[in-house]
Design an enzyme around this catalytic site. Sequence first.
Site, PDB file in Angstrom:
ATOM      1  N   ASP A  22     -19.981   2.646   4.612  1.00 17.95           N
ATOM      2  CA  ASP A  22     -18.665   3.244   4.391  1.00 17.95           C
ATOM      3  C   ASP A  22     -18.865   4.598   3.706  1.00 17.95           C
ATOM      4  O   ASP A  22     -19.842   4.801   2.993  1.00 17.95           O
ATOM      5  CB  ASP A  22     -17.845   2.308   3.486  1.00 17.95           C
ATOM      6  CG  ASP A  22     -16.400   2.756   3.304  1.00 17.95           C
ATOM      7  OD1 ASP A  22     -15.512   2.166   3.946  1.00 17.95           O
ATOM      8  OD2 ASP A  22     -16.161   3.705   2.511  1.00 17.95           O
ATOM      9  N   HIS A  73     -17.215   5.895   1.338  1.00 20.25           N
ATOM     10  CA  HIS A  73     -16.939   5.876  -0.105  1.00 20.25           C
ATOM     11  C   HIS A  73     -17.985   5.031  -0.823  1.00 20.25           C
ATOM     12  O   HIS A  73     -18.543   4.102  -0.250  1.00 20.25           O
ATOM     13  CB  HIS A  73     -15.547   5.282  -0.379  1.00 20.25           C
ATOM     14  CG  HIS A  73     -14.427   6.037   0.267  1.00 20.25           C
ATOM     15  ND1 HIS A  73     -13.878   5.661   1.464  1.00 20.25           N
ATOM     16  CD2 HIS A  73     -13.762   7.157  -0.130  1.00 20.25           C
ATOM     17  CE1 HIS A  73     -12.908   6.508   1.794  1.00 20.25           C
ATOM     18  NE2 HIS A  73     -12.819   7.433   0.840  1.00 20.25           N
ATOM     19  N   ASP A 131     -15.193   4.976   8.086  1.00 19.61           N
ATOM     20  CA  ASP A 131     -14.666   6.268   7.667  1.00 19.61           C
ATOM     21  C   ASP A 131     -15.807   7.278   7.509  1.00 19.61           C
ATOM     22  O   ASP A 131     -15.590   8.448   7.229  1.00 19.61           O
ATOM     23  CB  ASP A 131     -13.847   6.142   6.374  1.00 19.61           C
ATOM     24  CG  ASP A 131     -14.492   5.215   5.357  1.00 19.61           C
ATOM     25  OD1 ASP A 131     -15.696   4.887   5.496  1.00 19.61           O
ATOM     26  OD2 ASP A 131     -13.780   4.807   4.399  1.00 19.61           O
ATOM     27  N   HIS A 152     -14.566  -1.731  -3.100  1.00 15.83           N
ATOM     28  CA  HIS A 152     -14.176  -1.062  -4.357  1.00 15.83           C
ATOM     29  C   HIS A 152     -13.672  -2.051  -5.402  1.00 15.83           C
ATOM     30  O   HIS A 152     -13.498  -1.704  -6.573  1.00 15.83           O
ATOM     31  CB  HIS A 152     -13.070  -0.029  -4.101  1.00 15.83           C
ATOM     32  CG  HIS A 152     -13.489   1.087  -3.202  1.00 15.83           C
ATOM     33  ND1 HIS A 152     -14.557   1.901  -3.496  1.00 15.83           N
ATOM     34  CD2 HIS A 152     -12.996   1.525  -2.012  1.00 15.83           C
ATOM     35  CE1 HIS A 152     -14.698   2.805  -2.521  1.00 15.83           C
ATOM     36  NE2 HIS A 152     -13.769   2.590  -1.606  1.00 15.83           N
ATOM     37  N   ASP A 211       3.608   6.378  -0.047  1.00 11.90           N
ATOM     38  CA  ASP A 211       2.439   6.728  -0.843  1.00 11.90           C
ATOM     39  C   ASP A 211       1.407   7.351   0.099  1.00 11.90           C
ATOM     40  O   ASP A 211       0.711   6.630   0.825  1.00 11.90           O
ATOM     41  CB  ASP A 211       1.865   5.476  -1.528  1.00 11.90           C
ATOM     42  CG  ASP A 211       0.627   5.789  -2.375  1.00 11.90           C
ATOM     43  OD1 ASP A 211       0.091   6.911  -2.253  1.00 11.90           O
ATOM     44  OD2 ASP A 211       0.217   4.900  -3.157  1.00 11.90           O
ATOM     45  N   TYR A 241     -10.304   5.014   9.232  1.00 12.87           N
ATOM     46  CA  TYR A 241      -8.871   5.302   9.298  1.00 12.87           C
ATOM     47  C   TYR A 241      -8.462   6.127  10.508  1.00 12.87           C
ATOM     48  O   TYR A 241      -7.276   6.354  10.730  1.00 12.87           O
ATOM     49  CB  TYR A 241      -8.443   5.976   7.979  1.00 12.87           C
ATOM     50  CG  TYR A 241      -8.893   5.119   6.815  1.00 12.87           C
ATOM     51  CD1 TYR A 241      -8.243   3.922   6.532  1.00 12.87           C
ATOM     52  CD2 TYR A 241     -10.039   5.437   6.077  1.00 12.87           C
ATOM     53  CE1 TYR A 241      -8.690   3.083   5.527  1.00 12.87           C
ATOM     54  CE2 TYR A 241     -10.491   4.605   5.066  1.00 12.87           C
ATOM     55  CZ  TYR A 241      -9.814   3.424   4.794  1.00 12.87           C
ATOM     56  OH  TYR A 241     -10.263   2.584   3.813  1.00 12.87           O
TER      57      TYR A 241
END
EC number: 3.5.1.48
Length: 676
Positions: free
Chosen positions: A172, A174, A265, A135, A20, A305
Site C-alpha cells: 500500500d 501509505h 493506491d 493503519h 468529508d 481508490y
Amino acid sequence: MGTALVYHEDMTATRLLWDDPECEIERPERLTAALDRLRQRGLEQRCLRLSAREASKEELGLVHSPEYVSLVRKTQVLGEEELQALSRQFDAIYFHPSTFHCARLAAGAGLQLVDAVLTGTVQNGLALVRPPGHHSQRAAANGFCVFNNVAIAAAHAKQKHGLHRILIVDWDVHHGQGIQYLFEDDPSVLYFSWHRYEHGRFWPFLRESDADAVGRGQGLGFTVNLPWNQVGMGNADYMAAFLHLLLPLAFEFDPELVLVSAGFDSAIGDPEGQMQATPECFAHLTQLLQVLAGGRVCAMLEGGYHLESLAESVCMTVQTLLGDPAPPLSGPMVPCQSALESIQSARAAQAPYWKSLQLQDATPVPTSPSTHSPEGRPPPLLPGGPMCKAAAPAPAPAPAPSSFLDQPCLCPAPSVRTTVALTAPDTTLVLPPDVIQQEGSALREETEAWARPHKSLAREEALTALGKLLYLLDGMLDGQVNSGIAATPASAAAATLDVAIQRGLSHGAQRLLCVALGQLDRPPDLAHDGRTLWLNIGGKEAAALSMFHVSTPLPVMTGGFLSCILGLVLPLAYGFQPDLVLVALGPGHGLQGPHAALLSAMLRGLAGGRVLALLEEDSTPQLAGILARVLHGEAPPSLGPSSMASPEDVQALMYLRGQLEPQWKMLQVGAFTPQK
Ligand code: Q9C
Ligand code: ZN
C-alpha cells in the site's frame, strides 16, 4: 493446489454518510469494481470462493483492546450525529451503523484465508475486504481502518498454527503504522512497508515511517521502512526495492507464511499515491513473493481508490496467484535517483541486522570514471553495436491516468502452459495434469540442417533431442505453448543451445536472454547486436566482455547463489526485457533441484513466462519434474535457512556491478556519488 478468494457482499454496506473530502474515496464501489472485473476476466471462477465470516471478540482481542472493540461495537446503534462526533476523535475515519459488522467480516476474511492456506486447502489467496486495516492500532481507528485485518491474521497464524516466522509485505502507498506498532518488538513478524513519505510531509506525517525506524528490543531489524521521498515511483523503482532490499532480507528471514497488505493506491492513477507503477507490476511483485514460504501467500486488500487501476491491479494479483505468468513490464527499467537514495538508506539502516546486506555495503561500489557521456547516458562497453531499446531507454512520457489501461493485452494466453519434451517420455515424472509430454519433433531434414555446422550434433541421440527441442521452441514462438523443458546429451549441450538461440532469433524473438549454467562456452558467432543477452554462471572468472556477454563464477551453492540471482541475473534480465528466455543446465552446473527451481521460478517473470529450460539427458526425473512444475506456476520448495555469500562471491558480484552498472541501471542498489 488452488487460490482462495474470500469475500462477502455485506462489506459493501459501510459508507460515508456526511461530507468529508478526505474520507469520500473509501467507498463501496471499490469492492464491486474489483469483483466485477475478476468475473469479467474469468478469474473469480477459477478461485475457490469462500464467504467471509465475522471475526470473534477473542480474535479481535489478539491485537485490539477490549475497550476499543466495545467502542466500535456501540457504533451499531448510534445516530448520524453521534457517528460523526465519534469519527472526529480519530484521524481520517468515518463510522457507519454497519461498520462493526463490515470490519468484523474484513478481519474474519483474513482469518479464513490464513486457515485455508495453513491447512493446505489452498496454496494462496486474496481477501477482498473493506474497511482496510493496516493503519488501525490497539485502541484506535485510523486512515479508514477499523480493525487491523493483517495484524490479526498474523497473530492468529502464530497462536493457532504455531508459526514462528511471518513476513508482512505492505505494498500500500501509505505507511501501515498500525502494523508496525503492533509488532515492533516481535522478531517473529518481519514487517516491510514502502510508502509515500516526502521527507515526512505526507500523511500520516510520522517520524517513525522513515528508514531509520527498524524496530525495538528483540524486534530490532524486523521493521523495514522504505520511504519514497518523491511521487511518480514506477515499475523500475518497485522492482529495485524488491530485488535489492526486501528479497535479500526475506530469504534470510525464511518465512513460513507471507501476508500482503495489498493496497493498490501505490498504482498509477491513484489520487492518494500519485505513483506510476502499472497494474502488471503487481503481477511481478506477487510472483516474486511466491518463491517464499513454499508459495503460501495471503493477500488482503488495503487501499486503492482509482477504481479502474484498482480493478486491473487486483486482477493482476489474482491471476498471478493462480499461477499465470506475469505480463511483461512496460517502460524503461531505470530506477530514479530518489528511489535509489531511499533504497540505499533503508539498506544502510538494516545492514547491522542482516548478513545478506553486510558484505556488499561495506564498501561503495567502484564506478569507472568514464561512465557519463555528455547526454548523461553511458556509452556501450563495445562501440558499434546498436543498443537494444531496453538498454538505451528513452525518457518515458508519463502516461495519462485515464489512457494507461486502454490497451488490451495483445497476446492471447497460450493454449498449453507447459510442455515437457524429453527424448523418451518418462513415466516416472510427477507432473500437474495439464502439463503435456510432447510427442512431436521437428522435421528430420530441418533438424539436420540446423545440426550440420556442429560436430557434436552428428550423433543420433543428439539429433533426436534437437528435433524435440526445435518443435517445442516453435510452439513457444508461435504462442501455442508458454514454457517447456527439453533435454540433450551432455556432449551436445553447447551446440544445442547455440542452435536454440539462432532459431529463436530467426523465428521471431526480438530479444533473447540466455542463462547458461555450468561449463557452457559462449557460442563463437554470437552477435554483439544487443538482441542476445548471454549470461554464463559457472565461468572461471567474473568478466563482462560486453554489456551483453557476461560471465560469472558459479557461487557456492547457498547465499552466494541467491545474491547472484537477486543482485545480478534478475536486474540484468529485467533491464533487458527479453521476449524469450533460455535457461540451460550444462555440464558441471552442480545445482541442486531447489536452486534450479528457484532460478527458473524467478526467470518466469521475464518474457511473459516464455521460458525454455534445457537439461542434460541424464538429469534425474526429479529435476525434470520440479522444473516442469515450477515453469507451470507451482511454488519452488523453500531453500531453508541460507548461509551467506563467500567473500569471493561478493567480490565477483561487486566487480561485475562496477563494470555493468553504467549500462544496466537495474543493478544499482544505491545512489553513490562518484568518488574523486
Ligand atoms: N491526501 C488507506 O489507504 N488521508 N488509508 C490522507 C492525504 C488518509 C489511507 C490525506 C488516507 C488514508 C488504507
Ligand atoms: Zn493506502
